[in-house]
Enzyme design. Structure first.
Site, PDB file in Angstrom:
ATOM      1  N   LYS A 130     -13.844  33.458  51.223  1.00  0.00           N
ATOM      2  CA  LYS A 130     -13.226  34.785  51.221  1.00  0.00           C
ATOM      3  C   LYS A 130     -13.779  35.690  52.310  1.00  0.00           C
ATOM      4  O   LYS A 130     -13.142  36.663  52.691  1.00  0.00           O
ATOM      5  CB  LYS A 130     -13.383  35.450  49.846  1.00  0.00           C
ATOM      6  CG  LYS A 130     -12.481  34.835  48.786  1.00  0.00           C
ATOM      7  CD  LYS A 130     -12.321  35.727  47.574  1.00  0.00           C
ATOM      8  CE  LYS A 130     -11.290  35.169  46.624  1.00  0.00           C
ATOM      9  NZ  LYS A 130     -11.101  35.973  45.420  1.00  0.00           N
ATOM     10  N   LYS A 183      -5.875  26.031  47.986  1.00  0.00           N
ATOM     11  CA  LYS A 183      -5.572  26.399  46.608  1.00  0.00           C
ATOM     12  C   LYS A 183      -4.429  27.420  46.561  1.00  0.00           C
ATOM     13  O   LYS A 183      -4.356  28.298  47.424  1.00  0.00           O
ATOM     14  CB  LYS A 183      -6.850  27.009  46.019  1.00  0.00           C
ATOM     15  CG  LYS A 183      -6.752  27.596  44.639  1.00  0.00           C
ATOM     16  CD  LYS A 183      -8.104  28.136  44.217  1.00  0.00           C
ATOM     17  CE  LYS A 183      -8.234  29.609  44.515  1.00  0.00           C
ATOM     18  NZ  LYS A 183      -8.151  30.476  43.347  1.00  0.00           N
ATOM     19  N   LYS A 220      -3.076  34.061  44.435  1.00  0.00           N
ATOM     20  CA  LYS A 220      -2.181  35.217  44.331  1.00  0.00           C
ATOM     21  C   LYS A 220      -2.331  36.182  45.494  1.00  0.00           C
ATOM     22  O   LYS A 220      -1.454  36.996  45.737  1.00  0.00           O
ATOM     23  CB  LYS A 220      -2.356  35.927  42.980  1.00  0.00           C
ATOM     24  CG  LYS A 220      -3.738  36.514  42.723  1.00  0.00           C
ATOM     25  CD  LYS A 220      -3.755  37.274  41.401  1.00  0.00           C
ATOM     26  CE  LYS A 220      -4.786  36.754  40.428  1.00  0.00           C
ATOM     27  NZ  LYS A 220      -6.174  36.817  40.854  1.00  0.00           N
TER      28      LYS A 220
HETATM   29  N1  AQP Z   1      -4.619  27.390  42.171  1.00  0.00           N
HETATM   30  C1  AQP Z   1      -5.183  27.418  40.988  1.00  0.00           C
HETATM   31  N2  AQP Z   1      -5.115  26.356  40.161  1.00  0.00           N
HETATM   32  C2  AQP Z   1      -5.695  26.382  38.943  1.00  0.00           C
HETATM   33  N3  AQP Z   1      -6.364  27.455  38.457  1.00  0.00           N
HETATM   34  C3  AQP Z   1      -6.460  28.546  39.251  1.00  0.00           C
HETATM   35  N4  AQP Z   1      -7.037  29.754  39.094  1.00  0.00           N
HETATM   36  C4  AQP Z   1      -6.827  30.501  40.185  1.00  0.00           C
HETATM   37  N5  AQP Z   1      -6.115  29.806  41.084  1.00  0.00           N
HETATM   38  C5  AQP Z   1      -5.874  28.589  40.540  1.00  0.00           C
HETATM   39  C6  AQP Z   1      -7.745  30.175  37.886  1.00  0.00           C
HETATM   40  O1  AQP Z   1      -7.169  31.390  37.455  1.00  0.00           O
HETATM   41  C7  AQP Z   1      -8.170  32.191  36.858  1.00  0.00           C
HETATM   42  C8  AQP Z   1      -8.114  33.576  37.387  1.00  0.00           C
HETATM   43  O2  AQP Z   1      -8.511  33.613  38.728  1.00  0.00           O
HETATM   44  P1  AQP Z   1      -9.004  34.984  39.336  1.00  0.00           P
HETATM   45  O3  AQP Z   1      -7.931  35.976  39.300  1.00  0.00           O
HETATM   46  O4  AQP Z   1     -10.269  35.394  38.709  1.00  0.00           O
HETATM   47  O5  AQP Z   1      -9.360  34.693  40.816  1.00  0.00           O
HETATM   48  P2  AQP Z   1      -9.232  33.465  41.686  1.00  0.00           P
HETATM   49  O6  AQP Z   1      -9.850  32.285  41.059  1.00  0.00           O
HETATM   50  O7  AQP Z   1      -9.773  33.866  43.032  1.00  0.00           O
HETATM   51  O8  AQP Z   1      -7.648  33.302  41.708  1.00  0.00           O
HETATM   52  P3  AQP Z   1      -6.630  33.635  42.841  1.00  0.00           P
HETATM   53  O9  AQP Z   1      -5.258  33.492  42.320  1.00  0.00           O
HETATM   54  O10 AQP Z   1      -6.986  32.822  44.053  1.00  0.00           O
HETATM   55  O11 AQP Z   1      -6.892  35.152  43.111  1.00  0.00           O
HETATM   56  P4  AQP Z   1      -7.286  35.913  44.437  1.00  0.00           P
HETATM   57  O12 AQP Z   1      -6.232  35.466  45.420  1.00  0.00           O
HETATM   58  O13 AQP Z   1      -7.192  37.359  44.098  1.00  0.00           O
HETATM   59  O14 AQP Z   1      -8.651  35.477  44.816  1.00  0.00           O
HETATM   60  C9  AQP Z   1      -9.504  31.498  37.115  1.00  0.00           C
HETATM   61  O15 AQP Z   1      -9.889  30.816  35.937  1.00  0.00           O
HETATM   62  C10 AQP Z   1      -9.191  30.536  38.198  1.00  0.00           C
HETATM   63  O16 AQP Z   1     -10.032  29.413  38.157  1.00  0.00           O
END
Ligand code: AQP
Length: 329
Positions: free
Chosen positions: A113, A194, A197
């Site tokens: 990040k 991955k 969002k």
């Molecule tokens: N691609 C994925 N596949 C499976 N699980 C996923 N998670 C996120 N992306 C995937 C799981 O969703 C939960 C919430 O995630 P988060 O919002 O705490 O942040 P993150 O892991 O950083 O998810 P994002 O979507 O990638 O958010 P941003 O883009 O804001 O950083 C967690 O349990 C995560 O494992």
């Protein structure tokens, strides 16, 4: 016997994707029947990267509504917003003073990040200490997360053990709960990455609230691999294997069954059917979401949830402060 305590959170940092749904939320819904669950909207985590204030407010409330729309029953599980319970920030600071600079620097999510960013906040670096606080405050036994959070959870365990060794038994050391399958849904545009969002390209993800036609378009444009066989082979065919994983998770079919179902058909019919499966899977959630978002039900759930969470964690925070040697107020 006491029920296992479960804690997990999702950041209100954008539109939730089917990665968040399949990797995390779907398990939350299942676990609420067998454990004492807390599900949090982790807004303190979201501000580790810049957020537009109005969007953050809206995303936080939307995420709470999505939890409920996806099947979390607020009478069973505690749903709340992290910043409503100040103990998270308090213990977060304390655990920053237990975590080591070196171990935080090894976190791959921080490396990913912070790469190519002009500005990197100190909060993005210390984020895992706050995540440890979220979990340890509630004497959590089990943390359902996607694969990407595994390293943070190992750090949480190290922090808990370090604190317990130094100050005496204080925290339960939590176990991760990562789905064997679907713990890492990949981007539709790049199967090496991955699904996220906050991806700059909306074509990389399917949001849980995407309209049916948007879902159809995104899936039809999703990258595939060479040849035209619907075969599960994550190494040789990462893009198609990812699409098959999504198909399997929405239909409860094994990869073998999916292969059989599409044998000799090629990518075209597979993608068409996949789109309909995702549209149908999300449609009841979207419908319930639309009913909820305009009502005051969400706000009431969040008010009650915060109150309950505050009561649940007060004892642990007081214990920590006392053990550290703080003068109790
Ligand atoms: N691609 C994925 N596949 C499976 N699980 C996923 N998670 C996120 N992306 C995937 C799981 O969703 C939960 C919430 O995630 P988060 O919002 O705490 O942040 P993150 O892991 O950083 O998810 P994002 O979507 O990638 O958010 P941003 O883009 O804001 O950083 C967690 O349990 C995560 O494992």
């Amino acid at each position: 016997m006491m029920m296992t305590r479960v804690f997990s959170g999702i950041q209100p940092s954008g539109n939730l994707t089917i990665g968040n749904y399949l990797g995390a939320m779907k398990n939350f819904v299942r676990l609420q029947h067998e454990a004492d669950c807390l599900f949090c909207v982790v807004d303190l985590h979201a501000i580790t990267v810049p957020q537009e204030p109005e969007a953050l407010r809206e995303n936080s409330r939307n995420l709470a509504a999505l939890y409920i729309a996806a099947g979390i029953d607020p009478d069973k599980a505690t749903v709340f917003i992290q910043s409503h319970v100040t103990a998270h920030a308090e213990l977060g600071w304390i655990l920053q003073c237990i975590a080591y600079y070196g171990e935080l620097g090894r976190m791959t999510q921080f490396k990913d990040k912070s790469a190519q960013k002009e500005v990197v906040t100190a909060g993005l670096f210390t984020y895992p200490a706050l995540m440890a606080a979220d979990i340890l405050l509630y004497q959590t036994g089990l943390v359902p997360v996607g694969e990407d959070q595994k390293q943070h959870l190992e750090l949480t365990r190290d922090i808990a053990e370090r604190f317990n060794n130094r100050f005496g038994q204080t925290f339960v050391v939590p176990e991760p709960y990562i789905p064997k399958f679907g713990g890492r849904i990949m981007s539709l545009e790049n199967p090496e990455k991955k699904m996220s969002k906050s991806d700059e390209s909306a074509g990389a993800y399917i949001a849980m609230l995407d309209e049916p036609d948007v879902i159809r378009k995104k899936i039809s444009r999703a990258v595939t691999d060479s040849d035209r066989e619907v075969r599960y082979d994550p190494d040789a065919k990462p893009a198609v294997s990812n699409l098959m994983t999504i198909y399997g998770m929405f239909t409860d079919m094994t990869m073998e069954q999916v292969e059989k179902h599409f044998a000799g058909q090629g990518y075209g019919p597979f993608k068409k059917e996949l789109a309909e499966v995702v549209v149908d899977g999300l449609s009841p959630i979207q419908q319930r979401y639309r009913e909820l978002i305009g009502s005051s039900e969400v706000d009431e759930v969040l008010r009650k949830g915060a109150q309950k969470a505050r009561e649940m964690c007060a004892g642990t925070l007081a214990d920590v402060k006392s053990k550290l040697g703080f003068v109790l107020a």
